[in-house]
Design a protein around this motif. Sequence first.
Motif, PDB file in Angstrom:
ATOM      1  N   TYR A 120      -1.363   2.514   2.521  1.00 50.17           N
ATOM      2  CA  TYR A 120      -1.528   3.618   1.572  1.00 50.17           C
ATOM      3  C   TYR A 120      -1.715   4.940   2.323  1.00 50.17           C
ATOM      4  O   TYR A 120      -1.108   5.963   1.980  1.00 50.17           O
ATOM      5  N   GLN A 177     -12.870   6.783  -0.282  1.00 52.38           N
ATOM      6  CA  GLN A 177     -13.386   5.440  -0.078  1.00 52.38           C
ATOM      7  C   GLN A 177     -14.604   5.186  -0.969  1.00 52.38           C
ATOM      8  O   GLN A 177     -14.757   4.079  -1.520  1.00 52.38           O
ATOM      9  N   LYS A 222      -9.571  -4.049  -4.390  1.00 54.27           N
ATOM     10  CA  LYS A 222     -10.755  -4.375  -3.603  1.00 54.27           C
ATOM     11  C   LYS A 222     -11.645  -5.372  -4.334  1.00 54.27           C
ATOM     12  O   LYS A 222     -12.187  -6.302  -3.731  1.00 54.27           O
ATOM     13  N   TYR A 280      -7.422  -6.004   1.838  1.00 56.73           N
ATOM     14  CA  TYR A 280      -7.753  -4.631   1.454  1.00 56.73           C
ATOM     15  C   TYR A 280      -7.554  -3.650   2.608  1.00 56.73           C
ATOM     16  O   TYR A 280      -6.997  -2.561   2.414  1.00 56.73           O
ATOM     17  N   ILE A 326     -13.277   4.647  -4.466  1.00 57.91           N
ATOM     18  CA  ILE A 326     -12.684   3.319  -4.618  1.00 57.91           C
ATOM     19  C   ILE A 326     -13.757   2.298  -4.969  1.00 57.91           C
ATOM     20  O   ILE A 326     -13.576   1.452  -5.866  1.00 57.91           O
ATOM     21  N   GLY A 330       0.818  -1.210   0.000  1.00 60.78           N
ATOM     22  CA  GLY A 330       0.000   0.000   0.000  1.00 60.78           C
ATOM     23  C   GLY A 330       0.847   1.254   0.000  1.00 60.78           C
ATOM     24  O   GLY A 330       0.554   2.225  -0.718  1.00 60.78           O
ATOM     25  N   THR A 355      -7.184   6.358  -7.192  1.00 54.99           N
ATOM     26  CA  THR A 355      -7.947   5.337  -6.469  1.00 54.99           C
ATOM     27  C   THR A 355      -8.306   4.139  -7.349  1.00 54.99           C
ATOM     28  O   THR A 355      -8.867   3.162  -6.859  1.00 54.99           O
ATOM     29  N   THR A 404      -4.936  -0.494   2.372  1.00 56.05           N
ATOM     30  CA  THR A 404      -5.324   0.918   2.459  1.00 56.05           C
ATOM     31  C   THR A 404      -4.738   1.582   3.704  1.00 56.05           C
ATOM     32  O   THR A 404      -4.501   2.788   3.697  1.00 56.05           O
ATOM     33  N   LEU A 419      -6.484   8.757   3.048  1.00 60.66           N
ATOM     34  CA  LEU A 419      -7.696   8.524   2.276  1.00 60.66           C
ATOM     35  C   LEU A 419      -8.899   9.123   3.005  1.00 60.66           C
ATOM     36  O   LEU A 419      -9.117   8.854   4.189  1.00 60.66           O
ATOM     37  N   LEU A 462      -6.716   0.909  -6.152  1.00 66.63           N
ATOM     38  CA  LEU A 462      -7.319   0.442  -4.910  1.00 66.63           C
ATOM     39  C   LEU A 462      -8.667  -0.217  -5.194  1.00 66.63           C
ATOM     40  O   LEU A 462      -9.034  -1.210  -4.562  1.00 66.63           O
TER      41      LEU A 462
END
Length: 335
Positions: free
Chosen positions: A261, A272, A244, A254, A275, A124, A237, A258, A267, A240
């Motif tokens: 990340y 989110q 996911k 996941y 994503i 990440g 994103t 994140t 984030l 990501l």
Amino acid sequence: MGKKEVPSLPSVQAWLSAYFPDADWPIEREQSGRSTYVFRIRTGEENLYLRILPEAEMSFGVEVHAHELLRRKGVQVPEVIAYENYAEALGMSVMLVREMTGGSAGQADALNRIDYENVMRAAGRQIALVHQVPVDGFGWIRRGREEAADGLHGENHSIEAYVNEGLEQDLGFLSEELLHGYEISRIRGVLETGLPWMSRHEARLVHGDFDDSHIFQDRGSYTGLIDFGEMQGSSPTYDLGHFKLHDGQRFAGYEALTAGYGEVTPLTPDDQLEISLWALWIGVRRLAVAGRRPPGSYRQHLTKAVRQELDLLGSRLYPFFCYFPEASIHLLAGY
């Protein structure tokens, strides 16, 4: 775009001899490469991988440039030790790289859950650095032999063109084969409503096929990222969302990914949400491809994941519809 045949082992050996004239190393074809032909070269001390682009008019030049940019940022990607824009002996572009230490985190049977999550957290942090590289435009990075290797240029000038290109054709196919009509209507509405979230970022370099099969580890320690053959210009994103969508095929990573990340690029709640929108969009595009192939576990996984993201996004976007009720007409169509 025509593809050339896989080169013979003698022709690959002849090309290699120009760089290593005294070497007599075993060479074997790897069957895992999808977008490129891949040959493994056993030197005795390490393995080298020769990647060859099937399309004669395409070049590895831009990918080599991307590897250089990423290594300068501290991203652990394979070292390129030889490259030719067009190798006359093979009639294609070639790139020779050193082997990444260890193996794929997605196939490491001895890897326990704690080690897996630690590897995902490190990955990440690394993919967040990848997303710091700017791209001019969205979509597939242009890879023509005439492209300069000093810039990264996407095929589309706008995120709208990128998101909508081919989407209706895929939805049409899925409505006939794999998904219910009301699900297609909901997907269309969610993506239409979610486009402002998907359009918030300038184009950045994304891996394009980011899951744990391209994350390498050695005895529970992260060692690097491989295979940027599907790199694109997109929202940061995107990767990501891709991860996911594919998460849970072995372990669930996941949350750890994140978390790592966020140590580099925090984030937000809007991130989110975005994503999940990318996970849905990628899922639709991938399911349309998988649906044209014989049934299998990957198609089943994608179908389940698309439905999960669709339900999740419906609940997340509900407050938005309280303020903009006309949008709910699109989202709830088919109920």
